[in-house]
Scaffold this motif. Structure first.
Motif, PDB file in Angstrom:
ATOM      1  N   GLY A 192       0.782  -1.238   0.000  1.00  0.00           N
ATOM      2  CA  GLY A 192       0.000   0.000   0.000  1.00  0.00           C
ATOM      3  C   GLY A 192       0.808   1.280   0.000  1.00  0.00           C
ATOM      4  O   GLY A 192       0.233   2.370   0.034  1.00  0.00           O
ATOM      5  N   PHE A 193       2.129   1.189  -0.034  1.00  0.00           N
ATOM      6  CA  PHE A 193       2.964   2.388  -0.047  1.00  0.00           C
ATOM      7  C   PHE A 193       3.002   2.925  -1.480  1.00  0.00           C
ATOM      8  O   PHE A 193       4.014   2.891  -2.169  1.00  0.00           O
ATOM      9  N   GLN A 194       1.851   3.409  -1.935  1.00  0.00           N
ATOM     10  CA  GLN A 194       1.731   3.951  -3.284  1.00  0.00           C
ATOM     11  C   GLN A 194       0.375   4.633  -3.399  1.00  0.00           C
ATOM     12  O   GLN A 194      -0.579   4.262  -2.734  1.00  0.00           O
ATOM     13  N   THR A 195       0.330   5.652  -4.244  1.00  0.00           N
ATOM     14  CA  THR A 195      -0.975   6.207  -4.597  1.00  0.00           C
ATOM     15  C   THR A 195      -1.327   5.734  -5.988  1.00  0.00           C
ATOM     16  O   THR A 195      -0.444   5.505  -6.817  1.00  0.00           O
ATOM     17  N   PHE A 196      -2.606   5.581  -6.230  1.00  0.00           N
ATOM     18  CA  PHE A 196      -3.062   5.194  -7.565  1.00  0.00           C
ATOM     19  C   PHE A 196      -3.451   6.422  -8.388  1.00  0.00           C
ATOM     20  O   PHE A 196      -3.819   6.317  -9.544  1.00  0.00           O
ATOM     21  N   THR A 197      -3.354   7.587  -7.733  1.00  0.00           N
ATOM     22  CA  THR A 197      -3.610   8.845  -8.426  1.00  0.00           C
ATOM     23  C   THR A 197      -2.337   9.273  -9.152  1.00  0.00           C
ATOM     24  O   THR A 197      -1.253   9.176  -8.594  1.00  0.00           O
ATOM     25  N   SER A 198      -2.466   9.731 -10.380  1.00  0.00           N
ATOM     26  CA  SER A 198      -1.296  10.151 -11.147  1.00  0.00           C
ATOM     27  C   SER A 198      -0.867  11.561 -10.748  1.00  0.00           C
ATOM     28  O   SER A 198      -1.658  12.502 -10.843  1.00  0.00           O
ATOM     29  N   GLY A 199       0.384  11.693 -10.338  1.00  0.00           N
ATOM     30  CA  GLY A 199       0.919  13.026 -10.090  1.00  0.00           C
ATOM     31  C   GLY A 199       1.296  13.726 -11.383  1.00  0.00           C
ATOM     32  O   GLY A 199       1.518  14.931 -11.406  1.00  0.00           O
ATOM     33  N   LEU A 200       1.384  12.961 -12.441  1.00  0.00           N
ATOM     34  CA  LEU A 200       1.761  13.527 -13.748  1.00  0.00           C
ATOM     35  C   LEU A 200       0.583  14.247 -14.393  1.00  0.00           C
ATOM     36  O   LEU A 200       0.731  15.335 -14.936  1.00  0.00           O
ATOM     37  N   THR A 201      -0.602  13.640 -14.290  1.00  0.00           N
ATOM     38  CA  THR A 201      -1.799  14.253 -14.883  1.00  0.00           C
ATOM     39  C   THR A 201      -2.762  14.761 -13.812  1.00  0.00           C
ATOM     40  O   THR A 201      -3.680  15.512 -14.123  1.00  0.00           O
ATOM     41  N   GLY A 202      -2.546  14.338 -12.575  1.00  0.00           N
ATOM     42  CA  GLY A 202      -3.452  14.711 -11.496  1.00  0.00           C
ATOM     43  C   GLY A 202      -4.706  13.860 -11.441  1.00  0.00           C
ATOM     44  O   GLY A 202      -5.538  14.028 -10.547  1.00  0.00           O
ATOM     45  N   TRP A 212      -4.046   7.026   0.238  1.00  0.00           N
ATOM     46  CA  TRP A 212      -2.815   7.826   0.294  1.00  0.00           C
ATOM     47  C   TRP A 212      -3.125   9.330   0.207  1.00  0.00           C
ATOM     48  O   TRP A 212      -2.529  10.152   0.903  1.00  0.00           O
ATOM     49  N   ASP A 213      -4.073   9.684  -0.667  1.00  0.00           N
ATOM     50  CA  ASP A 213      -4.324  11.088  -0.984  1.00  0.00           C
ATOM     51  C   ASP A 213      -4.972  11.845   0.182  1.00  0.00           C
ATOM     52  O   ASP A 213      -4.975  13.074   0.196  1.00  0.00           O
ATOM     53  N   ALA A 230      -7.137  18.372 -10.292  1.00  0.00           N
ATOM     54  CA  ALA A 230      -6.043  17.659 -10.948  1.00  0.00           C
ATOM     55  C   ALA A 230      -4.858  18.590 -11.181  1.00  0.00           C
ATOM     56  O   ALA A 230      -3.693  18.222 -10.965  1.00  0.00           O
ATOM     57  N   ALA A 231      -5.140  19.803 -11.618  1.00  0.00           N
ATOM     58  CA  ALA A 231      -4.062  20.768 -11.893  1.00  0.00           C
ATOM     59  C   ALA A 231      -3.289  21.100 -10.621  1.00  0.00           C
ATOM     60  O   ALA A 231      -2.055  21.248 -10.658  1.00  0.00           O
ATOM     61  N   GLU A 232      -3.983  21.199  -9.508  1.00  0.00           N
ATOM     62  CA  GLU A 232      -3.300  21.490  -8.240  1.00  0.00           C
ATOM     63  C   GLU A 232      -2.408  20.314  -7.818  1.00  0.00           C
ATOM     64  O   GLU A 232      -1.318  20.517  -7.282  1.00  0.00           O
ATOM     65  N   ARG A 233      -2.867  19.099  -8.075  1.00  0.00           N
ATOM     66  CA  ARG A 233      -2.031  17.933  -7.748  1.00  0.00           C
ATOM     67  C   ARG A 233      -0.769  17.911  -8.612  1.00  0.00           C
ATOM     68  O   ARG A 233       0.325  17.606  -8.126  1.00  0.00           O
ATOM     69  N   VAL A 234      -0.924  18.222  -9.885  1.00  0.00           N
ATOM     70  CA  VAL A 234       0.246  18.262 -10.775  1.00  0.00           C
ATOM     71  C   VAL A 234       1.258  19.284 -10.256  1.00  0.00           C
ATOM     72  O   VAL A 234       2.460  19.005 -10.159  1.00  0.00           O
ATOM     73  N   ALA A 235       0.770  20.468  -9.913  1.00  0.00           N
ATOM     74  CA  ALA A 235       1.670  21.524  -9.440  1.00  0.00           C
ATOM     75  C   ALA A 235       2.355  21.115  -8.138  1.00  0.00           C
ATOM     76  O   ALA A 235       3.568  21.318  -7.969  1.00  0.00           O
ATOM     77  N   PRO A 428      11.894  17.523 -13.400  1.00  0.00           N
ATOM     78  CA  PRO A 428      10.597  17.016 -13.842  1.00  0.00           C
ATOM     79  C   PRO A 428      10.123  15.788 -13.064  1.00  0.00           C
ATOM     80  O   PRO A 428      10.904  15.131 -12.381  1.00  0.00           O
ATOM     81  N   TYR A 429       8.834  15.532 -13.226  1.00  0.00           N
ATOM     82  CA  TYR A 429       8.165  14.423 -12.582  1.00  0.00           C
ATOM     83  C   TYR A 429       8.789  13.089 -12.997  1.00  0.00           C
ATOM     84  O   TYR A 429       9.149  12.904 -14.151  1.00  0.00           O
TER      85      TYR A 429
END
Ligand SMILES: [Zn+2]
Length: 476
Positions: A192-202, A212-213, A230-235, A428-429
């Protein structure tokens, strides 16, 4: 180390009938290894091997499986679940270069939301954790909970050439890669040490946040990932030390596990011409900053005609005279950090400052060399230039700038101003590494940093490591 995110989203109806496990707390979990390699390769490699470091296997494949079982037993004694955890594992080619390699990758095979026992509604949990919380097998498509890959090419040409996985169980890996630590790390992701949400696209997976989030905070906007666009997560994924873990378990444990932030303080004449305090990245080799007081004049190492880069060859008489008894200022590049520091040590330097040769976020000095006995730190390119400019030689052959390598009395390495550990957020990411690892500036080094550190033990718990505390935060 990277991990794959290959989850198959299986959303269970909340009304699913179930029977929870009996209330008695279990002290452990059973972890089963499913060897997915074909005959003769990977975990079945029949090449003869000499027993090493407590590993009694007599073939490479047998030793790999024994190391895996050892690591599985460590995790099995740490986490608790009524449902056996099955790990599908294989050696196969992963990304490589001559100087770097992905050692392994792992992740959950399925994810679940809104099941009986889920602490948070509308939130994704990895298969193994969902099983633990549900108290029974949760999936209608039963399979391994974790898939793990390990690099079959390690040590071959153009794949971190010349190194290999150390298969002993005693962490005595020398300059090779500790396989047990690699296994522990990858299993951590799978649990579980992972998020399934993409930090690249948010983007959230299937529109659901990961557990995790709920704990990932942008420490400049004070917003949690779960509440961001999503944009805030990317940033936020690109802010240096900008994402903090807010879980209560990890945060309470931080002062017991992590040490004070190392820093460079300038004193003396030169300090008047530069800032007096500099952030530094610590080295994976040599004595830790703060283990002994190191104060000395700073001397810049000149590029020698016989050297392809700063401090890459034994120092000539002029550089030797310049750095003897002093802290040597060298530039990053061309050769490894340990080569530069060893050359400075051989010339009589008492410490080394490595100035970055590109404008980049501050990081540490990787490498291993047990013969290095002087401390070394890294500074940014801009700070290196400022320190270099302060060496004004007002008194003949002295530089006039005295440096002190010390520990901060207020800051903890790898944490934010409120002593919450920060996550890995390079720009970069880096897909597979960003966000789902601890920051590399944490000291002591943590198992769940994105790259393996030579000084890792096999502990998952306080006072050595923060891996299990994070898993407890998310429900383990
Ligand atoms: Zn990893």
């Amino acid at each position: 180390m990277m991990f794959n995110k290959r989850p198959r989203l299986t959303l269970l109806a909340a009304a699913l009938a179930c029977s929870f496990a009996a209330g008695a707390a279990q002290a452990a979990a059973t972890i089963v290894i499913n060897n997915a390699n074909a005959a003769g390769v990977g975990f079945n490699d029949a090449t003869p091997a000499t027993p090493v470091g407590g590993n009694t296997g007599t073939t490479v494949g047998a030793q790999r499986l024994i190391a895996f079982t050892h690591a599985a037993n460590i995790w099995g004694a740490t986490v608790t679940s009524a449902v056996p955890i099955v790990i599908n594992a294989q050696f196969r080619p992963l990304t490589c270069t001559a100087t770097g390699a992905v050692l392994g990758s792992a992740g959950a095979t399925q994810i679940f939301a809104d099941f009986p026992g889920a602490p948070k509604a509308g939130t994704l949990y990895s298969y193994a954790l969902a099983n633990k919380l549900y108290g029974a097998e949760i999936s209608d498509e039963v399979g391994p909970q974790i898939n793990a890959n390990f690099n079959s090419e390690l040590g071959k040409a153009n794949c971190l050439t010349g190194t290999s996985f150390y298969l002993g169980l005693d962490a005595n890996h020398g300059s090779n890669i500790d396989f047990v630590a690699t296994l522990l790390h990858e299993m951590g992701h799978g649990l579980g040490f992972q998020t399934f949400t993409s930090g690249l696209t948010g983007s959230q997976l299937a529109g659901y946040p990961s557990v995790w989030d709920h704990f990932l905070l942008d420490n400049t906007t004070n917003k949690l990932w779960v509440n961001m666009t999503a944009a805030e997560r990317v940033a936020s994924s690109l802010k240096p030390a900008g994402l903090s873990w807010t879980g209560a378990r990890v945060t309470a444990a931080v002062p017991k596990v992590l040490s004070a932030t190392p820093q460079l303080r300038l004193v003396g004449y030169g300090a008047k011409q530069a800032a007096s305090l500099y952030a530094v990245g610590a080295a994976d080799f040599g004595p830790a900053i703060g283990s002994a007081a190191v104060t000395g004049e700073i001397a810049k190492v000149a590029l020698q005609a016989d050297s392809p880069g700063s401090a890459c060859t034994p120092f000539n008489p002029a550089n030797t005279a310049s750095v003897y008894g002093k802290i040597a200022l060298v530039s990053r590049g061309t050769c490894g950090f340990t080569i530069k520091v060893k050359n400075a040590q051989n010339a009589g330097a008492i410490g080394v400052i490595v100035a970055d040769n590109v404008a980049a976020e501050l990081s540490g000095l990787g490498g291993a060399d047990p013969s290095i006995t002087i401390p070394a730190v890294r500074v940014t390119q801009a700070d290196g230039a400022a320190i270099g400019a302060s060496l004004s030689k007002p008194n003949g052959d002295t530089s006039g700038t005295v440096g002190k390598l010390e520990l901060s009395k207020t800051l903890i390495a790898g944490t934010d101003s409120q002593r919450r550990i920060t996550m890995y957020t390079p720009n970069p990411y880096e897909s597979g590494s960003s966000v789902s690892h601890y920051n590399t500036s944490a000291r002591r080094n943590q198992l769940m940093e994105p790259a393996i550190s030579a000084d890792l033990t096999h502990s998952l718990t306080v006072p050595v490591d923060l891996t299990f505390e994070l898993l407890k935060d998310i429900g383990w």
